[in-house]
Every structure is written in structure tokens, then in C-alpha cells.
Scaffold this active site. Structure first.
Site, short mmCIF file in Angstrom:
data_model
loop_
_atom_site.label_atom_id
_atom_site.label_comp_id
_atom_site.label_asym_id
_atom_site.label_seq_id
_atom_site.Cartn_x
_atom_site.Cartn_y
_atom_site.Cartn_z
N ASP A 94 -1.97 -31.90 63.27
CA ASP A 94 -3.67 -33.27 63.40
C ASP A 94 -4.41 -31.56 62.72
O ASP A 94 -5.60 -32.12 63.72
CB ASP A 94 -3.44 -33.99 63.85
CG ASP A 94 -4.34 -34.91 63.70
OD1 ASP A 94 -5.29 -35.00 62.11
OD2 ASP A 94 -4.96 -35.67 64.75
N ASP A 127 13.11 -28.06 65.56
CA ASP A 127 14.54 -27.81 65.52
C ASP A 127 14.64 -26.47 65.04
O ASP A 127 13.08 -25.61 65.37
CB ASP A 127 15.09 -29.25 64.25
CG ASP A 127 15.05 -28.16 63.17
OD1 ASP A 127 14.43 -27.53 62.72
OD2 ASP A 127 15.20 -29.41 61.81
#
Length: 168
Positions: free
Chosen positions: A79, A107
Site C-alpha cells: 500500500d 515466500d
């Protein structure tokens, strides 16, 4: 705010970066509150920087460094926008990145599958084109590129003036 909770998934990662000057520092947090460092100068969205190349360059560089540090810790902000960049000093345009409410952990390949991305006008195109729907829920896979795209859109909006930018 009532109904909002700290993002406990990323807070331990953010603690590692505390005091380094890239991100807003978390002073304290609990199950239903988060107390952040205060910046009386406000955020860059309200700073009126239209056409101020020197200020915008300083803000862009500092925010890019903040994103680099976040990504190296395995965090995707999701964001990045002018309202989430706080001003430490108006003379040097020193800033910090804030609002990790929807941030996520990447990840081992530097990606995360997510349902939450906010502020559509700053969001990377893959948010809209690379989605998969599972049981009625749309997911998109994002990487650090998405944060840097949002930074580019942030720079553009600061240059053009955010109100003109959001109207288009």
C-alpha cells in the site's frame, strides 16, 4: 481505530528495522492497539509538492531505500502511496514509510499470494490481471516489483499534484 488490530504477522520483522530511520517506529503494541512514532509535519500527500523536483527526488530515494530494507526482511508493503510516507524534516525532505496494516510476508521466492491490496490507483497492473479465484475468493501473486510500481505512481502523483492525479 475500533475494529482494527495490529498486523502481528509483520511486527516482529519490523522490530528488526526499528530505529534505523527508514520506517515509522512502533513504540508499543498490544492485542487491540498500536502506538507509532509521531510526526507533526504530516504526510507527503498533504505537503503540496506539485512540481517540486528536489523534494520529490529526496522522498523517492528515501522511500526506495525503505522498500529495499523491507524486502530484504521478507516484507511486502502492498500500500505504498503519498499518505503512507511521513515527513521527518521539511528542510531535507527526510521521510519514513508507515502503515503496515496489509503488509505481508514473502515466500522464499520473494512472492506472496494475497487477497488484500488497497488504493487501486497506486496498485501494480498484475493486481488486476494475474488473479486466480478459489472458492469465490480472488488471489493475486505479488513480488517486490508491485511495491516499486506503487512508488512510481506515488512519484507521478506528487509531481502532478495528488488531487489532479486522483481525478483522472
Amino acid at each position: 481505530r475500533k475494529g482494527h488490530q495490529p498486523n502481528f504477522k509483520v511486527l516482529p520483522f519490523l522490530d528488526k528495522l526499528a530505529g534505523k530511520g527508514y520506517l515509522v517506529d512502533t513504540v508499543d503494541y498490544g492485542p487491540d492497539y498500536e502506538l507509532l512514532e509521531y510526526f507533526p509535519e504530516g504526510n507527503v500527500a498533504a505537503a503540496g509538492l506539485k512540481g517540486n523536483a528536489q523534494a520529490i527526488l529526496a522522498i523517492a530515494l528515501k522511500t526506495a531505500m525503505a522498500l529495499d530494507k523491507l524486502h530484504k526482511e521478507g516484507i511486502l508493503h502492498k500500500d505504498v502511496k503519498p499518505a503512507n510516507i511521513l515527513i521527518k524534516d521539511r528542510d531535507s525532505w527526510d521521510t519514513v514509510l508507515c502503515d503496515f496494516g496489509i503488509a505481508d510476508i514473502m515466500d522464499a521466492q520473494g512472492k506472496c499470494a494475497t487477497t488484500q491490496v488497497r488504493t487501486p490507483i497506486y496498485a501494480a497492473p498484475e493486481v488486476y490481471s494475474d488473479t486466480v479465484t478459489i472458492s469465490g475468493v480472488s488471489y493475486t501473486e505479488l513480488s517486490a516489483k508491485a511495491d516499486f510500481y506503487s512508488l512510481g505512481m506515488t512519484i507521478l502523483s506528487l509531481w502532478a499534484g495528488e488531487s489532479a492525479f486522483l481525478a483522472k
